[in-house]
Scaffold this motif. Structure first.
Motif, PDB file in Angstrom:
ATOM      1  N   TYR A 141      -3.048   9.209  -3.082  1.00 26.39           N
ATOM      2  CA  TYR A 141      -3.834   8.257  -3.868  1.00 26.39           C
ATOM      3  C   TYR A 141      -3.867   8.609  -5.353  1.00 26.39           C
ATOM      4  O   TYR A 141      -4.525   7.942  -6.141  1.00 26.39           O
ATOM      5  N   ASP A 214      -6.581   3.222  -2.872  1.00 25.95           N
ATOM      6  CA  ASP A 214      -7.941   3.055  -3.396  1.00 25.95           C
ATOM      7  C   ASP A 214      -7.875   2.554  -4.836  1.00 25.95           C
ATOM      8  O   ASP A 214      -6.818   2.139  -5.321  1.00 25.95           O
ATOM      9  N   ASP A 215      -9.005   2.604  -5.541  1.00 29.08           N
ATOM     10  CA  ASP A 215      -9.086   1.969  -6.856  1.00 29.08           C
ATOM     11  C   ASP A 215      -8.179   2.593  -7.905  1.00 29.08           C
ATOM     12  O   ASP A 215      -7.784   1.931  -8.868  1.00 29.08           O
ATOM     13  N   ARG A 216      -7.834   3.869  -7.757  1.00 27.74           N
ATOM     14  CA  ARG A 216      -7.097   4.556  -8.822  1.00 27.74           C
ATOM     15  C   ARG A 216      -5.757   3.887  -9.120  1.00 27.74           C
ATOM     16  O   ARG A 216      -5.385   3.728 -10.273  1.00 27.74           O
ATOM     17  N   GLN A 218      -4.647   0.912  -7.310  1.00 27.40           N
ATOM     18  CA  GLN A 218      -4.497  -0.369  -6.614  1.00 27.40           C
ATOM     19  C   GLN A 218      -3.828  -1.427  -7.494  1.00 27.40           C
ATOM     20  O   GLN A 218      -3.001  -2.198  -7.017  1.00 27.40           O
ATOM     21  N   LYS A 254     -19.384   4.039  -3.121  1.00 28.56           N
ATOM     22  CA  LYS A 254     -18.121   3.424  -2.722  1.00 28.56           C
ATOM     23  C   LYS A 254     -17.848   3.691  -1.247  1.00 28.56           C
ATOM     24  O   LYS A 254     -17.870   4.833  -0.812  1.00 28.56           O
ATOM     25  N   ASP A 257     -11.647   1.125   1.070  1.00 27.44           N
ATOM     26  CA  ASP A 257     -10.312   1.203   0.482  1.00 27.44           C
ATOM     27  C   ASP A 257      -9.688  -0.186   0.561  1.00 27.44           C
ATOM     28  O   ASP A 257     -10.271  -1.114   1.140  1.00 27.44           O
ATOM     29  N   LEU A 258      -8.503  -0.325   0.000  1.00 27.97           N
ATOM     30  CA  LEU A 258      -7.772  -1.589   0.080  1.00 27.97           C
ATOM     31  C   LEU A 258      -6.518  -1.405   0.923  1.00 27.97           C
ATOM     32  O   LEU A 258      -5.957  -0.305   1.002  1.00 27.97           O
TER      33      LEU A 258
END
Length: 627
Positions: A141, A214-216, A218, A254, A257-258
């Motif tokens: 990630y 995840d957001d880092r 995505q 949070k 995840d995506l």
């Protein structure tokens, strides 16, 4: 027709009134082959249109680094061109079998490939091109603490043989991508781009790729997928709830995840489906389970509520009544007494009737830990994906009966969750899905991963993630058999896997560059095959080169005192021991599709010609080759 009417008329109703636009046709052809080379530009009226990124197209068709490029809409970063170059560059490597680490080596259809997944993807291009139904990726990630691959780029392919033999290529491939690195995101993108490009080639036309992130990264991941697969092939984005309480991040709690899903070709892709919530009656007919949908007319019947059979003519037309009556007579429909009404039920086969996924799905991290706890491995992996997530996605992808023998590929095998999920699903529904797991021998830090390190020491394993992943699959298979003793589906359940390890080619450099050697040097060479390689090593490199699936069953026969390998019964027959006329005659009786041997197996140069002639006479359809 007035100009205003013409402007409002639907394009589908309009004649083109001009010759075909060959440029547009060519753009569509390029888009099918290289979707990453399609960008946006403006026409003479300032409207957006598809265009070809010729700089990227030049790079796709070149074996050396191509410079240049004007500004355009696309995702760029330092290293992108090198990533394209690396994806297209050949490697002089092979897959070497490891029988002792495998389970049911000769008969299993599952694979565990140990090594760099970029190398693995290159090696699989011939044998599995367009064969994989689903690819799952749970990559690093890019947290600043995890590892990414440090790929080795070159500006041309002339030295690829030398480059593929370098010790550092195998020994120091993983690095910690620290946030202080000036190319923090670029290095991660470079790693992912080449792998996604090659992975796309392996997908079936109706295949799908799913990526957890995840957001880092995505946003970058979605941009990569749009470039490589094309935004039109977007299936959707899942929000995966992984924690009920959530984790305390800097600005919010949070807990998700995506999961991105992209089709190879959305026009050929069947929607991901899950078992339907069956609320009507169920019946078993000829061994198949059906459910009776009672309210299927409600949508057409609208505000009047549940439709009574006796009111069909009142609210529908005569043709509808005739359709219903014919369906009742054929057994397609059934009449059900419900209160004061007679309802028309419709038979639906449960195995072929599913509902689409909701975009928010719940698969908790703690369930992944519990999956491993059952196997005695709960302390060896951090944040493993739950089996339930992979089972849902694999079932959704292979919902229909014809897909229950599909191939599932996981590029970052990690804890081996995908393999566990495949075996469990097969036990539940009698499927014969196969898995291909790829995992590099990522070293385990004895200080930071003490439990995992101690586990490897106690079991005499090398201290790396691949070893624990293989052990997880071994234990999972045994556990599934134990839990399903009364289940008829486990009679032929494949819980095995064939371990193949990426290594340098079996052939010495002279095999690839004989022109660089004098005749005297060639005469003094005892063999062009490396001394430490076995016949089985050679067999698998031949399978890779000839595009033979690596999961086919293998039988070793003793014929005339020589070991003869039969792959897939008679798809490929190989013998690297001394060849005799009697042996060739014996093999020819089986009429194999392909036969391969080594030049070391013949005594005189003319023997090669004689062997080919013998096969041409006795088994004319057999392709004969030597290494």
């Amino acid at each position: 027709m007035t100009n205003s009417a013409l402007a409002n008329k639907n394009d589908d109703d309009m004649l083109d009134m001009h010759s075909p636009n060959l440029v547009d046709d060519n753009v569509q052809k390029i888009m099918a082959l290289f979707p990453n080379c399609i960008t946006e530009s403006e026409d003479e009226n300032g409207k957006p249109k598809k265009a070809v990124d010729f700089d990227l197209l030049r790079q796709e068709l070149s074996q050396s680094l191509v410079e240049g490029g004007q500004e355009r809409y696309r995702l760029d970063w330092p290293g992108k061109r090198q990533a394209i170059l690396e994806a297209n560059s050949p490697i002089a490597k092979t897959l070497r079998p490891a029988r002792d680490e495998s389970v049911n080596f000769d008969t299993t259809e599952n694979l565990f490939i140990e090594g760099d997944n970029l190398d693995a993807l290159k090696l699989l291009q011939e044998s599995y091109l367009g064969q994989v139904k689903m690819i799952y990726i749970d990559p690093p990630y890019n947290t600043g603490n995890d590892f990414i691959y440090e790929d080795n780029f070159a500006e041309n392919t002339e030295d690829f043989l030398e480059r593929s033999e370098q010790i550092d290529e195998e020994g120091n491939r993983l690095i910690t991508n620290l946030e202080s690195n000036g190319r923090f995101h670029s290095d991660w993108l470079t790693m992912m781009y080449s792998r996604l490009k090659l992975a796309r080639n392996l997908l079936r036309e109706d295949g799908v790729i799913l990526i957890s992130i995840d957001d880092r990264e995505q946003a970058n991941t979605k941009s990569l997928l749009n470039q490589i697969f094309g935004s039109a092939n977007t299936v959707g984005t899942f929000v995966v709830v992984r924690s009920e309480g959530g984790g305390l991040a800097k600005n919010l709690i949070k807990g998700h995840d995506l999961l991105f899903a992209y089709a190879k070709d959305i026009t050929k892709f069947a929607p991901l489906l899950r078992p339907k919530d069956i609320r009507g009656k169920t019946e078993v007919i000829d061994g198949e389970e059906y459910w009776i949908e009672e309210d299927w007319l409600r949508e057409e019947f609208g505000k009047y509520g549940t439709c009574d059979y006796n009111d069909i003519i009142k609210f529908f037309d005569k043709r509808k009544k005739e359709e219903i009556d014919a369906g009742i007579e054929s057994g397609k429909y059934v009449l059900i007494e419900k209160g004061d009404k007679t309802i028309v039920g419709r038979y639906r086969k449960i195995s072929e009737d599913g509902s689409k996924f909701y975009s928010v799905i719940k698969h908790l991290n703690k369930n992944g830990a519990n999956d491993l706890k059952k196997l005695g491995l709960d302390k060896e992996f951090s944040y493993p994906k739950p089996v339930s997530l992979l089972k849902d996605m694999i079932l959704g992808t292979t919902f229909f009966k014809q897909d229950k023998n599909a191939i599932i590929l996981d590029l970052f095998s990690g804890s081996g969750t995908t393999a566990d999920a495949v075996i469990q699903l097969n036990a539940e529904d009698g499927g014969n899905r196969k898995f291909i797991m790829i995992q590099i021998a990522e070293p385990i830090d004895s200080d930071k991963q003490q439990d995992a390190y101690n586990f490897c020491q106690e079991n005499n394993f090398e201290a790396n993630i691949a070893e624990i992943s293989k052990e997880r699959i071994r234990r999972a298979g045994k556990n599934i058999i134990k839990d399903n003793q009364n289940n008829q589906n486990i009679e032929n359940l494949d819980i095995g896997f064939r371990v193949l390890k990426i290594d340098s080619t079996n052939m010495k450099e002279v095999y690839y560059t004989p022109d660089e050697y004098s005749q005297a040097e060639l005469d003094n060479l005892e063999s062009h095959i490396k001394e430490d390689r076995t016949g089985e090593d050679l067999l698998f490199q031949v399978m890779l080169d000839w595009g033979v699936p690596l999961s086919l069953p293998i039988e070793v026969k003793d014929i005339q005192g020589s070991s003869v390998y039969y792959v897939g019964i008679d798809s490929l027959v190989a013998c690297f021991d001394t060849l005799t006329t009697d042996l060739v005659d014996e093999v020819s009786k089986d009429e194999p599709l392909k036969f391969v041997s080594s030049e070391l197996a013949i005594t005189h140069d003319q023997d090669k010609t004689n062997i080919k002639a013998r096969f041409a006479q006795l088994s004319p359809d057999t392709q004969v080759k030597f290494i």
